[in-house]
Write a protein that holds these residues in place. Structure first.
Motif, PDB file in Angstrom:
ATOM      1  N   ILE A 162      36.567  42.086  42.493  1.00  0.00           N
ATOM      2  CA  ILE A 162      37.155  42.821  41.366  1.00  0.00           C
ATOM      3  C   ILE A 162      37.288  41.913  40.149  1.00  0.00           C
ATOM      4  O   ILE A 162      36.960  42.304  39.021  1.00  0.00           O
ATOM      5  CB  ILE A 162      38.525  43.395  41.765  1.00  0.00           C
ATOM      6  N   MET A 163      37.775  40.702  40.368  1.00  0.00           N
ATOM      7  CA  MET A 163      37.981  39.787  39.254  1.00  0.00           C
ATOM      8  C   MET A 163      36.657  39.451  38.561  1.00  0.00           C
ATOM      9  O   MET A 163      36.578  39.416  37.329  1.00  0.00           O
ATOM     10  CB  MET A 163      38.649  38.495  39.763  1.00  0.00           C
ATOM     11  N   SER A 164      35.595  39.232  39.356  1.00  0.00           N
ATOM     12  CA  SER A 164      34.276  38.935  38.779  1.00  0.00           C
ATOM     13  C   SER A 164      33.743  40.130  38.000  1.00  0.00           C
ATOM     14  O   SER A 164      33.125  39.968  36.946  1.00  0.00           O
ATOM     15  CB  SER A 164      33.305  38.542  39.884  1.00  0.00           C
ATOM     16  N   SER A 165      33.974  41.328  38.518  1.00  0.00           N
ATOM     17  CA  SER A 165      33.487  42.529  37.846  1.00  0.00           C
ATOM     18  C   SER A 165      34.182  42.731  36.500  1.00  0.00           C
ATOM     19  O   SER A 165      33.588  43.290  35.565  1.00  0.00           O
ATOM     20  CB  SER A 165      33.708  43.757  38.730  1.00  0.00           C
ATOM     21  N   LEU A 166      35.424  42.282  36.379  1.00  0.00           N
ATOM     22  CA  LEU A 166      36.193  42.491  35.151  1.00  0.00           C
ATOM     23  C   LEU A 166      36.055  41.350  34.151  1.00  0.00           C
ATOM     24  O   LEU A 166      36.582  41.444  33.035  1.00  0.00           O
ATOM     25  CB  LEU A 166      37.682  42.678  35.491  1.00  0.00           C
ATOM     26  N   ARG A 167      35.363  40.313  34.524  1.00  0.00           N
ATOM     27  CA  ARG A 167      35.311  39.110  33.683  1.00  0.00           C
ATOM     28  C   ARG A 167      34.721  39.389  32.302  1.00  0.00           C
ATOM     29  O   ARG A 167      35.196  38.888  31.281  1.00  0.00           O
ATOM     30  CB  ARG A 167      34.527  38.024  34.412  1.00  0.00           C
ATOM     31  N   THR A 168      33.667  40.201  32.244  1.00  0.00           N
ATOM     32  CA  THR A 168      33.040  40.478  30.943  1.00  0.00           C
ATOM     33  C   THR A 168      33.981  41.271  30.040  1.00  0.00           C
ATOM     34  O   THR A 168      34.002  41.061  28.817  1.00  0.00           O
ATOM     35  CB  THR A 168      31.726  41.257  31.136  1.00  0.00           C
TER      36      THR A 168
ATOM     37  N   PHE B 281      33.841  40.383  60.266  1.00  0.00           N
ATOM     38  CA  PHE B 281      34.613  41.084  59.231  1.00  0.00           C
ATOM     39  C   PHE B 281      34.313  40.497  57.858  1.00  0.00           C
ATOM     40  O   PHE B 281      34.055  41.222  56.881  1.00  0.00           O
ATOM     41  CB  PHE B 281      36.098  40.951  59.565  1.00  0.00           C
ATOM     42  N   ARG B 282      34.322  39.179  57.790  1.00  0.00           N
ATOM     43  CA  ARG B 282      34.064  38.483  56.531  1.00  0.00           C
ATOM     44  C   ARG B 282      32.641  38.741  56.036  1.00  0.00           C
ATOM     45  O   ARG B 282      32.417  38.997  54.842  1.00  0.00           O
ATOM     46  CB  ARG B 282      34.304  36.979  56.714  1.00  0.00           C
ATOM     47  N   ASP B 283      31.672  38.680  56.955  1.00  0.00           N
ATOM     48  CA  ASP B 283      30.274  38.879  56.557  1.00  0.00           C
ATOM     49  C   ASP B 283      30.022  40.285  56.025  1.00  0.00           C
ATOM     50  O   ASP B 283      29.295  40.470  55.041  1.00  0.00           O
ATOM     51  CB  ASP B 283      29.346  38.597  57.749  1.00  0.00           C
ATOM     52  N   ILE B 284      30.624  41.284  56.671  1.00  0.00           N
ATOM     53  CA  ILE B 284      30.452  42.666  56.198  1.00  0.00           C
ATOM     54  C   ILE B 284      31.032  42.819  54.794  1.00  0.00           C
ATOM     55  O   ILE B 284      30.430  43.435  53.909  1.00  0.00           O
ATOM     56  CB  ILE B 284      31.113  43.654  57.175  1.00  0.00           C
ATOM     57  N   LEU B 285      32.211  42.240  54.591  1.00  0.00           N
ATOM     58  CA  LEU B 285      32.825  42.332  53.270  1.00  0.00           C
ATOM     59  C   LEU B 285      32.006  41.598  52.221  1.00  0.00           C
ATOM     60  O   LEU B 285      31.846  42.081  51.087  1.00  0.00           O
ATOM     61  CB  LEU B 285      34.247  41.752  53.311  1.00  0.00           C
ATOM     62  N   ARG B 286      31.480  40.456  52.575  1.00  0.00           N
ATOM     63  CA  ARG B 286      30.650  39.708  51.616  1.00  0.00           C
ATOM     64  C   ARG B 286      29.396  40.478  51.250  1.00  0.00           C
ATOM     65  O   ARG B 286      28.985  40.509  50.084  1.00  0.00           O
ATOM     66  CB  ARG B 286      30.300  38.344  52.198  1.00  0.00           C
ATOM     67  N   ASP B 287      28.793  41.098  52.236  1.00  0.00           N
ATOM     68  CA  ASP B 287      27.591  41.886  51.959  1.00  0.00           C
ATOM     69  C   ASP B 287      27.904  43.060  51.033  1.00  0.00           C
ATOM     70  O   ASP B 287      27.140  43.366  50.112  1.00  0.00           O
ATOM     71  CB  ASP B 287      26.986  42.407  53.266  1.00  0.00           C
ATOM     72  N   SER B 288      29.040  43.713  51.272  1.00  0.00           N
ATOM     73  CA  SER B 288      29.402  44.873  50.443  1.00  0.00           C
ATOM     74  C   SER B 288      29.924  44.467  49.074  1.00  0.00           C
ATOM     75  O   SER B 288      30.031  45.303  48.175  1.00  0.00           O
ATOM     76  CB  SER B 288      30.450  45.720  51.157  1.00  0.00           C
ATOM     77  N   SER B 289      30.261  43.195  48.911  1.00  0.00           N
ATOM     78  CA  SER B 289      30.802  42.709  47.634  1.00  0.00           C
ATOM     79  C   SER B 289      29.838  41.772  46.926  1.00  0.00           C
ATOM     80  O   SER B 289      30.216  41.121  45.945  1.00  0.00           O
ATOM     81  CB  SER B 289      32.136  41.984  47.870  1.00  0.00           C
ATOM     82  N   ALA B 290      28.619  41.679  47.426  1.00  0.00           N
ATOM     83  CA  ALA B 290      27.664  40.707  46.881  1.00  0.00           C
ATOM     84  C   ALA B 290      27.316  41.011  45.433  1.00  0.00           C
ATOM     85  O   ALA B 290      27.152  40.098  44.616  1.00  0.00           O
ATOM     86  CB  ALA B 290      26.398  40.690  47.742  1.00  0.00           C
ATOM     87  N   ARG B 291      27.202  42.279  45.105  1.00  0.00           N
ATOM     88  CA  ARG B 291      26.819  42.665  43.749  1.00  0.00           C
ATOM     89  C   ARG B 291      28.028  43.203  43.001  1.00  0.00           C
ATOM     90  O   ARG B 291      28.593  44.226  43.368  1.00  0.00           O
ATOM     91  CB  ARG B 291      25.719  43.736  43.791  1.00  0.00           C
ATOM     92  N   THR B 292      28.434  42.476  41.971  1.00  0.00           N
ATOM     93  CA  THR B 292      29.530  42.974  41.141  1.00  0.00           C
ATOM     94  C   THR B 292      29.036  44.141  40.287  1.00  0.00           C
ATOM     95  O   THR B 292      27.827  44.305  40.090  1.00  0.00           O
ATOM     96  CB  THR B 292      30.072  41.866  40.230  1.00  0.00           C
ATOM     97  N   VAL B 293      29.958  44.938  39.798  1.00  0.00           N
ATOM     98  CA  VAL B 293      29.591  46.082  38.977  1.00  0.00           C
ATOM     99  C   VAL B 293      29.903  45.792  37.517  1.00  0.00           C
ATOM    100  O   VAL B 293      30.692  44.893  37.199  1.00  0.00           O
ATOM    101  CB  VAL B 293      30.343  47.354  39.428  1.00  0.00           C
ATOM    102  N   GLU B 294      29.274  46.533  36.638  1.00  0.00           N
ATOM    103  CA  GLU B 294      29.572  46.462  35.211  1.00  0.00           C
ATOM    104  C   GLU B 294      30.473  47.651  34.889  1.00  0.00           C
ATOM    105  O   GLU B 294      29.997  48.781  34.720  1.00  0.00           O
ATOM    106  CB  GLU B 294      28.282  46.518  34.395  1.00  0.00           C
ATOM    107  N   PRO B 295      31.785  47.432  34.799  1.00  0.00           N
ATOM    108  CA  PRO B 295      32.725  48.556  34.633  1.00  0.00           C
ATOM    109  C   PRO B 295      32.425  49.431  33.425  1.00  0.00           C
ATOM    110  O   PRO B 295      32.680  50.630  33.450  1.00  0.00           O
ATOM    111  CB  PRO B 295      34.081  47.855  34.495  1.00  0.00           C
TER     112      PRO B 295
END
Length: 635
Positions: free
Chosen positions: A220-226, A149-163
C-alpha cells in the motif's frame, strides 16, 4: 336311659382327644428329626465355607492383578503412542507443504497440535521428551506454512498499482485472488491453532498477522508513493502572492487513493482472519502508509506556515479532506478514525492560528498605509481582503469545525490553540448549519469592521478635506458591498447589511460636509412683520421683479453676493466632484444626495431673486434648468 347315652358321648370325645395327643407326639418326633437335620446341615455349611474361603480370596487377588496388568499395558501403550505419532507425523511435516497436498499437511499439523495438547494436559514426566519433540515438530511445520503464507502474499503484492488510474475512472481497487484468499485463510487458521500451543503469554500477535501487515503494508505504501510526491510538488508556488485555489493541490487525489486502497485491503483481511483479528491486522497493515501520509502533511504544514496569507486555504482544504476520510473509513470499516485524524492535527492548529493571522495582516497593512489616493479611490487592500473572505466561503465545512473549537470571537486571541481543546470530528461537524454560518458571518464582520475603522482613521490623518475622506470611505464601502452581493457571502452576511449601511451613511455625510457652503448661500432672511410679498413658490418674473424691487439697496447687494459666492463654490465643488475617482454606485449615490439638497434650495432662491441682474447672467449664472443639468452630471 339318659346315663348310658352320656357315657357313650364322653367315650367318643375321649377317643378323639387320644388321637390328637398321638398326632402331637408324632409332630414332636418329626420336629426333632428336622432340627437334627438342620444342625447337621449347618455343620456341613461351615465345613464347606472353611474349604472354599481360601479359594475365593485367591480368585479376587488374581482379578486385581489382572486389572493392574491391563493398566500397565495401557500405560506402556500411552507412553509409546507419542513416540509412534511423532515418527508418523515427522515424515509428513519434514517433507514440507510444497511437496505434499496441503490438505494432508494441514491434517498432520492438526493431529500434532491435538497430541501436544493432550500430552500437556496429562502432565506426565515421562512425556516431557515427547512434548519437546512434538513442540519442535510443530514449530517446524508452522515455520514452513509461514513461508508459504509469505510467498503467496509476495506474489499477490508484487505489482503495485497506480491509484490515480482507479480514482480517475472511479473503478474499484484490485484485491487478492479468491483462490489465494482461500489458501491464506486455511494457513492462518492452522498457524493460529499451533500458535496457541506454542506462544508465550502476553504475545497475542500471530506470525501470520505480522507477515500480512508487513507485506501488504509495504504494498500500500509503495502504491501511494507517487501521490505523496505529487502532493508536495503541487504545493510549490509559481507566483509568490497567488492565493491558493481549491483543488489545486494533489492532496485530494492522495486521500482518495488511500481510501480506495484501504477499503480494498479491508476486503482482503476479513475473509483471511478471524473476526476478532480484523481490527488489529487491518490497523497494523495501514499504519506504515499513515506514517507516510502524516509525513507528507507535516511538509505541507511547513509550506502553509511559510505562506500563511495565501496558502492557509490549502490548510482548510486538508482539514476538510482528512476529517472526511477518517469518518468515511470509520463508517465502512469501524477502524482508523483516530489514527487518520491525528495525522492532520498540526495543520488544524495552523488553520486555527491563521484566522487571527489574517486579521492581524489586514490590520497591519491598513495601518502601514503612508499615503491614500488623492482622488479618493479605494485602495487594493479592500479588494484583496474581500477576495480572502470570498475564498473562505469555499471551505465552510472545515472553517465551521475550526471556528466552533475556537468559540465565537476566539480568532481574536493571541493563542487560538489554547482557547479550546480540539476533538474528533463528527458527522455534525460537516453539516454547515446556522451555527457554522453565524460564526463565519461574525468573523467576516469583524474583518470588514476592522478594515473600515482603520481606513477612517487613516483618511482623517492623510486626507485634508472631509469631503475627500468621505469619498475614500464610501468608495471602499461600495467595493465591500459589491463583493458581498456578487458572491457566496451574500446569504451568509445578510445580517451585516445594517452595519454596512451605517458605514455608507457616515462616508456620505463626510462628503456632503463640503456642500454646506453653497447651501448656506441659498438661505435668505425673511421678516414676517413687513408687507406681504409674492409667494416664493411662484415662478413668474413678475414675482421676482416685485420681490427684488422691494429690496433695499443693501439687501440687493447681499443677494448679488450670495449668487456670486454660490456660483464660485458650486463650480469649485463640481470640479472637485468630477476629479474624484468614484465607484459607479458611489457616483450615482453622491450625485443624488447633492441634487436632493441643492436643487430645491436653489429653485426657491432663484424664483425669488433671479431678476437681481435682469437676465444679464452677471450674478445669476444658472437658471433652474441649467442647475439641474449640472447636478445631473454629478451622477
Amino acid at each position: 336311659m339318659v346315663v348310658p347315652r352320656k357315657g357313650g358321648a364322653y367315650a367318643e370325645e375321649s377317643a378323639e382327644v387320644e388321637v390328637l395327643f398321638a398326632n402331637m407326639e408324632k409332630m414332636k418326633g418329626l420336629t426333632k428329626k428336622i432340627q437334627g437335620s438342620l444342625n447337621r446341615l449347618e455343620t456341613s455349611g461351615k465345613t464347606v465355607q472353611d474349604s472354599i474361603g481360601p479359594i475365593y480370596g485367591n480368585t479376587q487377588r488374581l482379578q486385581v492383578t489382572n486389572t493392574n496388568i491391563d493398566r500397565v499395558i495401557d500405560a506402556i501403550d500411552k507412553l509409546r503412542a507419542p513416540v509412534d505419532q511423532t515418527n508418523r507425523e515427522e515424515r509428513i511435516i519434514r517433507a514440507g507443504p510444497r511437496k505434499a497436498d496441503l490438505r494432508d499437511y494441514f491434517a498432520s499439523l492438526d493431529r500434532t497440535t491435538l497430541a501436544l495438547s493432550d500430552l500437556k494436559r496429562s502432565n506426565l514426566r515421562s512425556n516431557q521428551q515427547a512434548v519437546t519433540e512434538l513442540s519442535g515438530l510443530l514449530k517446524l511445520g508452522t515455520k514452513q506454512l509461514e513461508d508459504v503464507f509469505r510467498d503467496i502474499l509476495r506474489d499477490s503484492s508484487a505489482r503495485t498499482v497506480e491509484p490515480l488510474e482507479y480514482v480517475a475512472k472511479n473503478n474499484p481497487f484490485p484485491v487478492i485472488a479468491e483462490k489465494d484468499i482461500s489458501t491464506l485463510r486455511s494457513i492462518n487458521s492452522h498457524i493460529s491453532n499451533s500458535f496457541k500451543q506454542l506462544a508465550q503469554q502476553g504475545n497475542p500477535e500471530t506470525p501470520t498477522q505480522r507477515i500480512y501487515a508487513d507485506i501488504r503494508g509495504d504494498y500500500i505504501m509503495s502504491s501511494l508513493r507517487t501521490l505523496a510526491a505529487a502532493s508536495i510538488n503541487t504545493a510549490r508556488k509559481v507566483t509568490a502572492d497567488a492565493i491558493y485555489k481549491p483543488g489545486t493541490n494533489g492532496i485530494s487525489m492522495y486521500a482518495q487513493g488511500m481510501e480506495g486502497l484501504f477499503l480494498a485491503e479491508y476486503e482482503n483481511v476479513c475473509p483471511i482472519f478471524a473476526r476478532e483479528e480484523w481490527g488489529t491486522v487491518y490497523t497494523a497493515t495501514c499504519m506504515s502508509s499513515l506514517g507516510e501520509f502524516s509525513k507528507t502533511l507535516r511538509e505541507l504544514n511547513g509550506h502553509i506556515q511559510k505562506n500563511m496569507m495565501t496558502d492557509c486555504f490549502l490548510g482548510y482544504e486538508i482539514v476538510d479532506i482528512v476529517a472526511r476520510l477518517s469518518i468515511q473509513l470509520e463508517t465502512k470499516t469501524g477502524e482508523l478514525k483516530r489514527p487518520i485524524y491525528d495525522t492532520m492535527k498540526p495543520i488544524r492548529e495552523t488553520s486555527k492560528l491563521s484566522l487571527g493571522k489574517l486579521l492581524d495582516d489586514t490590520r497591519a497593512r491598513a495601518q502601514a498605509l503612508v499615503a491614500l489616493p488623492g482622488d479618493g479611490a479605494a485602495v487594493p487592500l479592500t479588494t484583496e481582503t474581500m477576495v480572502r473572505l470570498q475564498t473562505m466561503t469555499n471551505y465552510l465545512s472545515p472553517l465551521s469545525s475550526i471556528m466552533t473549537s475556537l468559540g465565537d470571537g476566539g480568532w481574536k486571541t493571541t493563542n487560538p490553540a489554547a482557547s479550546s481543546n480540539s476533538s474528533l470530528p463528527t458527522m455534525k461537524a460537516f453539516d454547515v448549519g446556522a451555527d457554522g454560518k453565524q460564526l463565519f458571518a461574525h468573523y467576516a464582520s469583524d474583518t470588514i469592521d476592522m478594515l473600515l475603522q482603520n481606513f477612517e482613521a487613516k483618511s482623517r490623518l492623510l486626507l485634508k478635506s472631509k469631503s475627500l475622506q468621505g469619498v475614500f470611505l464610501t468608495n471602499n464601502v461600495a467595493i465591500v458591498d459589491r463583493m458581498i452581493r456578487s458572491s457566496e457571502l451574500q446569504p451568509l452576511m445578510a445580517s451585516y447589511a445594517g452595519k454596512l449601511e451605517a458605514w455608507r451613511k457616515k462616508g456620505t455625510a463626510m462628503y456632503l460636509d463640503a456642500w454646506r457652503e453653497p447651501s448656506a448661500y441659498l438661505l435668505d432672511v425673511q421678516y414676517t412683520n413687513r408687507n406681504a410679498r409674492p409667494q416664493s413658490s411662484s415662478a413668474n418674473a413678475t414675482d421676482s421683479v416685485a420681490i427684488v424691487k422691494g429690496l433695499s439697496s443693501k439687501d440687493k447687494d447681499a443677494i448679488k453676493e450670495k449668487f456670486k459666492n454660490f456660483n464660485t463654490s458650486f463650480e469649485e465643488l463640481l470640479s472637485k466632484h468630477k476629479s474624484y475617482k468614484l465607484e459607479r454606485e458611489v457616483r450615482t449615490q453622491l450625485g443624488r444626495e447633492v441634487q436632493t439638497i441643492i436643487e430645491p434650495l436653489y429653485g426657491r432662491f432663484w424664483d425669488r431673486y433671479h431678476e437681481i441682474d435682469k437676465g444679464k447672467g452677471k450674478y445669476v449664472k444658472f437658471d433652474k434648468g441649467q442647475l439641474t443639468a449640472a447636478l445631473t452630471s454629478l451622477s
